[in-house]
Design an enzyme around this catalytic site. Structure first.
Site, PDB file in Angstrom:
ATOM      1  N   ALA A  63      14.032 -31.222  19.557  1.00 42.63           N
ATOM      2  CA  ALA A  63      13.623 -29.818  19.639  1.00 42.63           C
ATOM      3  C   ALA A  63      14.741 -28.865  19.239  1.00 42.63           C
ATOM      4  O   ALA A  63      14.642 -27.660  19.452  1.00 42.63           O
ATOM      5  CB  ALA A  63      13.147 -29.502  21.054  1.00 42.63           C
ATOM      6  N   CYS A  64      15.802 -29.412  18.654  1.00 45.39           N
ATOM      7  CA  CYS A  64      16.964 -28.589  18.292  1.00 45.39           C
ATOM      8  C   CYS A  64      16.983 -28.319  16.796  1.00 45.39           C
ATOM      9  O   CYS A  64      16.752 -29.217  15.987  1.00 45.39           O
ATOM     10  CB  CYS A  64      18.244 -29.301  18.698  1.00 45.39           C
ATOM     11  SG  CYS A  64      19.706 -28.266  18.551  1.00 45.39           S
ATOM     12  N   ILE A  65      17.252 -27.066  16.423  1.00 43.89           N
ATOM     13  CA  ILE A  65      17.322 -26.706  14.998  1.00 43.89           C
ATOM     14  C   ILE A  65      18.682 -26.117  14.640  1.00 43.89           C
ATOM     15  O   ILE A  65      18.816 -25.388  13.655  1.00 43.89           O
ATOM     16  CB  ILE A  65      16.185 -25.736  14.619  1.00 43.89           C
ATOM     17  CG1 ILE A  65      16.189 -24.492  15.528  1.00 43.89           C
ATOM     18  CG2 ILE A  65      14.840 -26.437  14.680  1.00 43.89           C
ATOM     19  CD1 ILE A  65      15.191 -23.421  15.103  1.00 43.89           C
TER      20      ILE A  65
END
Length: 323
Positions: A173-175
């Site tokens: 869920a990390c960008i």
């Protein structure tokens, strides 16, 4: 430096010395406690809550409570201690967090574990917080992060950290990697190896784990514990909304730096997504343990230490070839 990630590595089997996988010991020590698995649920609002924290502690698993309801943290510690369970909390680095640590010390409330949890942990602010906690709550085991380099590990350890958390942006869920150009996405396992070589204290590998076999790979390259987010979200007991789409059940999952978590569109480095419903958490943890016991049997030993001695091969993106 060899660059690789989880999907690029296969571990090489050794002669099996146990009669049954059930003989393999998956326990690990962190601080003064021994835990059933080298796995910790990510300290995210869609992965852990107070009820789950109590369940993890009662069942001899490690947990880290998230820091997104700061006003409830002191009561959380007191409640866990009233149940004769250990307390493991997260803090940030702002002035109010220093005040919170002082308030705990003044009230003689000492959590067994404190995790300093910010996106870029190789920072003067983190070093200052480590020193502050160690000064006023010296009995607490301090985990600091997140970091990506040996220099960062050394700096945080030298400041007094009892463990460091390695991984910048590799989570599902990390960008961070696309928003900033920085991070360990695509080479997280190599970063764990790089950092572990410099570490004198435990490393917690955080992010990028997509399969149970990745737990064993993390151990092989120097992790003491493995933080897992998306694979420990989506359960019956997990926080987050449950949704049905085209007859399939999903649960909400979002990053700690997402707009959903922050409540505003500012410095957003996380996203919201849906993960498939996975049933009961205990079943997933049991499967993780069974798979890790199998890993130990393939490693030719009786406990996790055997995995650290295995040979490995780098086979770029070939694990799923032929499937």
């Amino acid at each position: 430096m060899e660059i690789f990630d989880y999907e690029d590595i296969q571990l090489v089997p050794n002669k099996c010395v146990i009669n049954s996988r059930s003989e393999a010991d998956t326990t690990v020590t962190l601080g003064e406690r021994r835990f059933k698995l080298p796995v910790v649920p990510a300290n995210m609002a869609t992965v852990i809550n107070e009820d789950l924290a109590a369940w993890f502690a009662t069942n001899d698993y490690f947990y880290i409570m998230h820091r997104f309801n700061p006003e409830t943290r002191q009561q959380f510690i007191e409640t866990m201690h009233a149940k004769q369970l250990y307390a493991s909390i997260s803090v940030g680095v702002k002035a109010t967090e220093h005040d919170f640590i002082d308030a705990l010390a003044a009230a003689a409330i000492v959590p067994e574990y404190i995790t300093i949890d910010i996106a870029h942990g190789h920072a003067d602010s983190v070093i200052a917080m480590i020193k502050h906690i160690k000064q006023v709550l010296p009995a607490s085991f301090v985990i600091a992060g997140n970091v990506a380099t040996p220099a960062a590990v050394r700096d945080l350890e030298n400041a007094g950290a009892d463990a460091t958390k390695v991984g910048v942006g590799p989570g599902k869920a990390c960008i961070t990697k696309v928003k900033t150009g920085f991070g360990t996405g695509g080479w997280q396992l190599a970063a764990v190896r790089w950092c572990a070589k410099a570490a004198r204290k435990p490393i917690i590998a955080d992010g990028g784990v997509r399969t149970n076999g990745d737990i064993a790979k993390s151990i092989r390259f120097g992790a003491t514990m493995v933080m897992i987010g998306s694979m420990l979200a989506g359960h019956q007991e997990s926080p987050g909304n449950t949704l049905k789409i085209d007859g399939k059940t999903y649960k909400q999952y979002y990053g700690s730096a997402s707009e959903t978590q922050k409540g505003e569109h500012k410095n957003v480095e996380g996203k919201q997504m849906l993960v498939p419903y996975r049933g009961h958490l205990a079943d997933t943890l049991n499967e993780m343990q069974e798979d890790l016991q199998s890993s130990i049997s393939y490693a030719g030993g009786r406990d996790l230490k055997a995995i650290t001695k295995c040979d490995y091969v780098i086979v770029k993106n070939s694990i799923y070839n032929g499937d």
